[in-house]
Write an enzyme that holds these catalytic residues in place. Structure first.
Site, PDB file in Angstrom:
ATOM      1  N   HIS A  84       0.935  -1.051   0.049  1.00  0.00           N
ATOM      2  CA  HIS A  84       0.105  -0.051   0.002  1.00  0.00           C
ATOM      3  C   HIS A  84       0.869   1.414  -0.002  1.00  0.00           C
ATOM      4  O   HIS A  84       0.734   2.091  -0.819  1.00  0.00           O
ATOM      5  CB  HIS A  84      -0.812   0.120   1.140  1.00  0.00           C
ATOM      6  N   ASP A 113       6.555  21.413 -26.726  1.00  0.00           N
ATOM      7  CA  ASP A 113       6.545  19.888 -26.323  1.00  0.00           C
ATOM      8  C   ASP A 113       7.440  19.780 -24.958  1.00  0.00           C
ATOM      9  O   ASP A 113       8.033  20.799 -24.907  1.00  0.00           O
ATOM     10  CB  ASP A 113       6.813  18.960 -27.211  1.00  0.00           C
ATOM     11  N   TRP A 149       6.919  -0.050   3.655  1.00  0.00           N
ATOM     12  CA  TRP A 149       7.706   0.602   2.876  1.00  0.00           C
ATOM     13  C   TRP A 149       8.949   0.994   2.892  1.00  0.00           C
ATOM     14  O   TRP A 149       9.935   1.592   2.114  1.00  0.00           O
ATOM     15  CB  TRP A 149       6.807   1.597   2.503  1.00  0.00           C
ATOM     16  N   SER A 177      13.019   5.872 -13.783  1.00  0.00           N
ATOM     17  CA  SER A 177      12.205   6.632 -14.392  1.00  0.00           C
ATOM     18  C   SER A 177      11.850   8.026 -13.694  1.00  0.00           C
ATOM     19  O   SER A 177      11.830   8.851 -14.567  1.00  0.00           O
ATOM     20  CB  SER A 177      10.941   5.795 -14.263  1.00  0.00           C
ATOM     21  N   SER A 178      11.921   8.054 -12.588  1.00  0.00           N
ATOM     22  CA  SER A 178      11.513   9.455 -12.136  1.00  0.00           C
ATOM     23  C   SER A 178      12.916  10.490 -12.230  1.00  0.00           C
ATOM     24  O   SER A 178      12.631  11.759 -12.383  1.00  0.00           O
ATOM     25  CB  SER A 178      11.074   9.501 -10.792  1.00  0.00           C
ATOM     26  N   HIS A 261      13.057  11.848   3.633  1.00  0.00           N
ATOM     27  CA  HIS A 261      12.380  13.180   4.105  1.00  0.00           C
ATOM     28  C   HIS A 261      12.370  14.084   2.860  1.00  0.00           C
ATOM     29  O   HIS A 261      11.190  14.408   2.506  1.00  0.00           O
ATOM     30  CB  HIS A 261      13.233  13.670   5.408  1.00  0.00           C
ATOM     31  N   GLU A 263      11.782  13.198   0.033  1.00  0.00           N
ATOM     32  CA  GLU A 263      10.861  12.487  -0.735  1.00  0.00           C
ATOM     33  C   GLU A 263       9.373  12.780  -0.379  1.00  0.00           C
ATOM     34  O   GLU A 263       8.513  13.055  -1.118  1.00  0.00           O
ATOM     35  CB  GLU A 263      10.964  11.077  -0.595  1.00  0.00           C
ATOM     36  N   TYR A 265       8.754  15.901   0.458  1.00  0.00           N
ATOM     37  CA  TYR A 265       8.458  17.046  -0.230  1.00  0.00           C
ATOM     38  C   TYR A 265       8.409  17.081  -1.634  1.00  0.00           C
ATOM     39  O   TYR A 265       7.628  17.735  -2.315  1.00  0.00           O
ATOM     40  CB  TYR A 265       9.470  18.162   0.186  1.00  0.00           C
ATOM     41  N   SER A 276      -1.656  26.638  -5.396  1.00  0.00           N
ATOM     42  CA  SER A 276      -1.299  28.082  -5.850  1.00  0.00           C
ATOM     43  C   SER A 276      -1.886  28.445  -7.351  1.00  0.00           C
ATOM     44  O   SER A 276      -2.093  29.332  -7.594  1.00  0.00           O
ATOM     45  CB  SER A 276       0.152  28.228  -5.910  1.00  0.00           C
ATOM     46  N   HIS A 310      14.883  13.359  12.323  1.00  0.00           N
ATOM     47  CA  HIS A 310      13.734  13.381  13.159  1.00  0.00           C
ATOM     48  C   HIS A 310      12.851  11.958  13.071  1.00  0.00           C
ATOM     49  O   HIS A 310      11.910  11.767  13.814  1.00  0.00           O
ATOM     50  CB  HIS A 310      12.837  14.498  12.900  1.00  0.00           C
ATOM     51  N   HIS A 311      13.118  11.156  12.050  1.00  0.00           N
ATOM     52  CA  HIS A 311      12.524   9.849  11.889  1.00  0.00           C
ATOM     53  C   HIS A 311      13.213   8.954  12.872  1.00  0.00           C
ATOM     54  O   HIS A 311      12.707   7.858  12.848  1.00  0.00           O
ATOM     55  CB  HIS A 311      12.462   9.355  10.535  1.00  0.00           C
ATOM     56  N   THR A 336       6.418  26.882   5.311  1.00  0.00           N
ATOM     57  CA  THR A 336       5.377  26.368   5.078  1.00  0.00           C
ATOM     58  C   THR A 336       4.142  27.197   5.571  1.00  0.00           C
ATOM     59  O   THR A 336       2.921  27.226   4.946  1.00  0.00           O
ATOM     60  CB  THR A 336       5.010  25.052   5.899  1.00  0.00           C
ATOM     61  N   LYS A 339       3.369  30.013   3.059  1.00  0.00           N
ATOM     62  CA  LYS A 339       2.590  29.466   2.011  1.00  0.00           C
ATOM     63  C   LYS A 339       1.145  29.452   2.324  1.00  0.00           C
ATOM     64  O   LYS A 339       0.176  30.111   1.916  1.00  0.00           O
ATOM     65  CB  LYS A 339       3.033  28.002   1.614  1.00  0.00           C
ATOM     66  N   ARG A 458       1.659   0.965  15.555  1.00  0.00           N
ATOM     67  CA  ARG A 458       1.534   0.866  13.893  1.00  0.00           C
ATOM     68  C   ARG A 458       1.800  -0.444  13.478  1.00  0.00           C
ATOM     69  O   ARG A 458       2.502  -1.219  14.346  1.00  0.00           O
ATOM     70  CB  ARG A 458       2.381   1.627  13.244  1.00  0.00           C
TER      71      ARG A 458
END
Lengths: 541, 178
Positions: A84, A113, A149, A177-178, A261, A263, A265, A276, A310-311, A336, A339, A458
């Site tokens: 998931h 293009d 994950w 790919s990315s 981390h 990732e 963002y 926006s 922090h993780h 943030t 924003k 969890r």
């Protein structure tokens, strides 16, 4: 491929070249180098993955409806949580935003293009193979990856099922790919802007994607390195993460979160970009504080590289490091906050109307902010010792990802779908979809905070009796949310096929180059560079 | 094949170099992490080097409690425990104790003991004169052995450390040795 050359040069407004029959159809989509075709492919892949990974979430919630062993065995439950997470990240959010980037960026900056159309084709067509590989692990003997994950060693090395190698190669392909997709986006934005489209005139969606693309080329190679080390530990006798040979499993967490981390963002910055775009359109006002929005995006991207520990507050890192990473994490609240302030500032005294994209955007601002606040709670070291690995964390990141990122994707789809298809979506159905989603998403994820504070861990298939009520509520919410998304699928499908015709400027308050093109836009967006006039912009410059 | 314009080529080459650099950086994190931890002494790892005990002053006025822990992973079919659970020593004083290990399987096995110290910051102040963790240990099936450990605490041990825990975990490396 002289054929492509020919249609690059000849042309005016013609559609895609398509042979006859099934072969023609397959060849058209397999060999296409058109940014809109590839965008469409990305978006349909994301839509498909959304329902696959969503179904997995429903398996998880069904198992957790009541305590005790209900539907699936614990190992399968763990495979569900792992898949998931992986599919929602790499198969839904990232391809969906890449698809939107493909569709929108050339139209928004006045380009015909993408810069590198062939690379674009390859970037996309790696993904179906990557996901086939990943999906196939579920049918291997020993089952699919079951370690979450985050793939922490040694769960993913010493104790992992054999199918883990397939997951590793699949992650390599997604990374490739990315990375290629990002290189293409950067090249397009930096080299293909119409004359007069300076950097500080670019729409926010383009800006956020530029920053995201740089984040991606910086972090995806690190993830590729991490899973390569996993592979080496599993098969080639290295001990990167094995204490017996002088390695360290904590090292895996450092490398993973150095990727992980930023990732986060990668997922949320394009969402900020979408919001926006949508809020100024339906407030009929230029975006408040455009320059600050740009700088805030850059600041968030920079800070995202210096917060990863922090993780890992509870892994025994020294006090000094805990303090440093606590403060840097809390610092992210500043850009943030800028924003959120600017979105609210845009709404202030605006002539607001509440079409479906705007509803999703407003829900985003409110609910994403809740997720941001719980994030601040988690940033506090002493509090994190209590919250670590509980449902509070699950509640937190689902608030930023579902009513945050997914809602932004919904807003973007409703906002741009009429432009892409030339048809208006069904507004009534869209509103039903919104209200069902926004209510059920809160029913699903809000109780998780209470569960976490009460101590429910969890990633467990069973729990103590006192957690039953909130889990039942969450499961009911999850099923309502899941099935509400069928309305979205139906609405998109019927809009693609038919619907009321729309003009060039779909939304009265819409400004920007994409609204100067016909709906649907010509196959090659801007064959001659458009004229850039001040009236095109949602922001003062 | 249509030509990739020169400006794209230049930019894309640059971006490609960033990608390669970051891939290399991912691997460079391994030595960076190890040397950072070693220099700062922050992850509770102790160097695998014996430190000779001579000319060490004993700080008679200070006492530190040292606890010993043997960690059994579920996959290690060995009996493994410290003969003494804890002792109180003065910094500079030599502590002498043994861990008992017994191979409970029917076959010959080789293991490596990996030490870890809590609080991590105390790791670099533990000076070992002799430790079974310096070498690999091989035992035949059902053979038992007392494994010696000789160490002292450095006088520079931070004053706030009043108790520290020295833990050993055994890892099966039979496959790797053969």
């Amino acid at each position: 491929m002289s054929q492509v050359d020919a249609h690059d040069i000849s042309h005016d407004d013609h559609g895609p070249e398509q042979g006859s029959g099934v072969i023609g159809f397959i060849k058209r989509w397999l060999f296409t180098t058109n940014h809109k075709d590839i965008g469409t492919l990305y978006l349909w892949l994301a839509m498909f993955s959304f329902f696959v990974a969503g179904a997995m979430a429903l398996v998880i919630r069904a198992e957790l409806f009541q305590p005790g062993h209900r539907f699936v065995d614990p190992n399968f439950f763990n495979q569900m949580t792992t898949m998931h997470g992986l599919i929602m990240l790499f198969g839904v959010v990232m391809p969906a935003f890449t698809g939107m980037a493909n569709w929108q960026i050339p139209m928004m900056i006045g380009a015909p293009d993408m810069a590198l159309p062939r690379l674009n084709n390859w970037s996309f067509w790696l993904l179906p193979f990557a996901f086939t590989l990943l999906g196939s692990t579920m049918f291997h003997s020993g089952g699919g990856p079951n370690f979450g994950w985050t793939m922490y060693a040694p769960l993913s090395t010493t104790y992992a099922p054999p199918s883990t190698d397939f997951m590793i190669f699949s992650v390599h392909m997604m990374g490739l790919s990315s990375i290629m997709g990002s290189i293409n986006i950067i090249a397009t934005i930096l080299n293909m802007r119409a004359p007069g489209m300076t950097m500080m005139k670019m729409p926010m969606f383009v800006w956020t994607w530029l920053v995201t693309a740089f984040l991606l080329i910086a972090i995806m190679p690190v993830l590729a390195g991490a899973v390569t080390m996993m592979l080496a530990d599993r098969h080639f006798g290295t001990t990167f993460f094995d204490a017996a040979g002088g390695g360290d499993p904590i090292l895996f967490q450092h490398i993973f979160w150095f990727f992980g981390h930023p990732e986060v963002y990668v997922l949320v910055l394009p969402a900020f970009g979408v919001i926006s775009e949508v809020i100024p359109t339906f407030s009929r006002k230029p975006l408040f504080g455009y320059h600050f929005m740009v700088y805030a995006t850059g600041t968030i991207a920079f800070l995202s590289f210096v917060v990863w520990v922090h993780h890992m507050f509870t892994t025994g890192v020294p006090l000094g490091a805990e303090l440093f990473f606590m403060y840097t994490t809390m610092l992210i609240a500043v850009p943030t906050g800028i924003k959120v302030f600017n979105w609210v500032g845009t709404l202030y005294k605006g002539a607001i109307s509440f079409e479906t994209p705007m509803l999703f955007a407003i829900a985003f601002v409110i609910l994403f902010t809740i997720g941001g606040f719980t994030g601040l709670m988690l940033a506090l070291v002493p509090a994190d010792y209590q919250y670590q690995d509980t449902y509070f964390v699950v509640g937190h990141f689902h608030y930023v990802l579902v009513p945050g990122v997914i809602f932004a994707l919904m807003a973007a789809t409703y906002y741009w779908l009429p432009k892409w298809t030339g048809h208006m979506y069904n507004e009534c159905l869209g509103k039903w979809h919104f209200w069902l989603s926004v209510i059920s998403v809160n029913i699903t994820f809000f109780p998780m905070h209470f569960l976490g504070l009460a101590g429910m861990p969890r990633r467990i298939p069973d729990y103590a009796l006192q957690f039953t009520n909130f889990n039942m509520i969450a499961t009911i919410g999850a099923f309502i949310f899941g099935f509400s998304q069928l309305l979205f699928l139906y609405n998109v499908l019927s809009t693609v096929r038919s619907g009321q015709k729309v003009g060039d400027k779909v939304w009265e308050g819409g400004t920007g180059l994409e609204w100067t093109l016909s709906s649907p836009p010509p196959y090659h967006s801007f064959t001659t560079p458009p004229e850039i006039t001040p009236s095109l912009f949602k922001h003062d410059y | 094949m249509s030509k990739v314009p020169k400006k794209h080529f230049k930019l894309v080459s640059g971006l490609f170099l960033i990608v390669l650099g970051m891939f290399a950086f991912g691997f460079a994190l391994v030595p960076i992490y190890n040397s950072l931890c070693k220099t700062l002494g922050i992850n509770g790892k102790i160097g695998g080097q014996a430190v000779p005990y001579d000319n060490v002053v004993v700080a008679q006025d200070r006492e530190v409690t040292v606890e010993f822990v043997a960690t059994q992973t579920s996959t290690m079919p060995w009996l493994f425990y410290p003969k003494v659970k804890k002792m109180t020593i003065h910094p500079g004083e030599v502590a002498r104790l043994a861990f008992y290990a017994e191979n409970q399987t029917d076959h010959r096995m080789t293991v490596q003991a990996i030490p870890s110290v809590t609080p991590g910051i105390a790791a670099k102040y533990i000076k070992k004169t002799e430790c079974f963790c310096f070498t690999q240990q091989t035992l035949n099936g059902h053979e038992g052995m007392e494994m010696p450990l000789l160490f002292h605490l450095d006088l520079d041990l931070p004053a706030e450390v009043k108790t520290l825990t020295l833990s050993y975990t055994l890892f099966d490396i039979t496959d790797r040795v053969n």
